[in-house]
Scaffold this active site. Sequence first.
Site, PDB file in Angstrom:
ATOM      1  CB  CYS A 250      11.117 -47.024  52.998  1.00 50.77           C
ATOM      2  SG  CYS A 250       9.566 -46.172  51.884  1.00 50.77           S
TER       3      CYS A 250
ATOM      4  CG  HIS B 203      14.634 -45.482  51.803  1.00 45.46           C
ATOM      5  ND1 HIS B 203      14.063 -46.293  50.564  1.00 45.46           N
ATOM      6  CD2 HIS B 203      13.676 -44.641  52.185  1.00 45.46           C
ATOM      7  CE1 HIS B 203      12.826 -45.941  50.297  1.00 45.46           C
ATOM      8  NE2 HIS B 203      12.565 -44.879  51.318  1.00 45.46           N
TER       9      HIS B 203
ATOM     10  CG  ASN C 110      10.654 -43.681  48.412  1.00 48.24           C
ATOM     11  OD1 ASN C 110      10.532 -45.087  48.537  1.00 48.24           O
ATOM     12  ND2 ASN C 110      10.012 -43.057  49.285  1.00 48.24           N
TER      13      ASN C 110
END
Length: 335
Positions: free
Chosen positions: A119, A261, A291
Amino acid sequence: MEEIKFNQIGVSFKGSGSYVPDQILTNEEISQKVDTSDEWIKSRTGISERRISRVEDNVADMGYKAALTAIEMANWDIKTIDLIVLATSTPHDLFGSAPSIQSKLGASNAVAFDLTAACSGFLFALITTSQFLKAGNFKRALVVGADQLSSFVDWNDRRSCILFGDGAGALAIEATNEFDNFIGFDMRTDGERGCFLNLPSKNNEDSIIDNIEFLSGGFSPIQMNGQEVYKFAVKEVPIILDKLFKKTNYSSDEVDWLILHQANQRILDSVGDRLKIPREKILSNLEKYGNTSAATIPLMIDEAIRNHSIKQNDIIATSGFGAGLSWGAALIKWG
């Protein structure tokens, strides 16, 4: 801030693009498979739905579509692109998906390679690419973030299956001698805490001939200690951003947008609060996409540019964080 005369190679941001699959998986649909509910998921994550790739789609396809829209915004001749860096942890080919994106685009003059940092991947790729441009080795580059984590989720594990979706985003960036809109960055890794979020190999013992054994390759589903990841993010991300502000002589008051993020809305809100950045400056599309790992930051940037939130010369503070554990921050000026 006081203007400083510029006499080095800098970076200019010329375009953005994104792509998400058309299949939508809602919280209600997930609740038909595991013991959860729309209210439970939204209250703990901020997510309402996520996009899931079709069987025939892959990371290279998504990355190509995102890159193409970034190129169109930048108004570039594809043959003038000389670098493509793809941030992904889920390549369709274990040896890399960036060359496939290069081929699909017809960017025959571009070097193309993958960078894996989960990520944090897009941020690390953006930092890496900007340094290549500043060194004078390349002129025009695509930085792509794309992931297809739906293929690596245990859809019977309600702790993780509610979080992840698929998607891609891209930025077109260019070297310039006139200014530098890549203001600064910082990066960190703590492998001691890597066990809190990982996607470990799952190997089966086999033999080629008698007495010569080997492990056949494969991967287990995503494994995550959500509580530890949350504590890590809300502690480390404000620290690294605060250090970056000090290093670049900026203050949080000068930031137009905070783009983190997109992992969990509570993380986004907590980081913003600790930095004293107003909620209206914290951009989020987590509710729609979940996500998407390396895709979250460029996907959010592209959406904000196309809806006219981000404007020319806006200051953007951004941070990626995740498996490794890894985290980083960058301060940029759009344009």
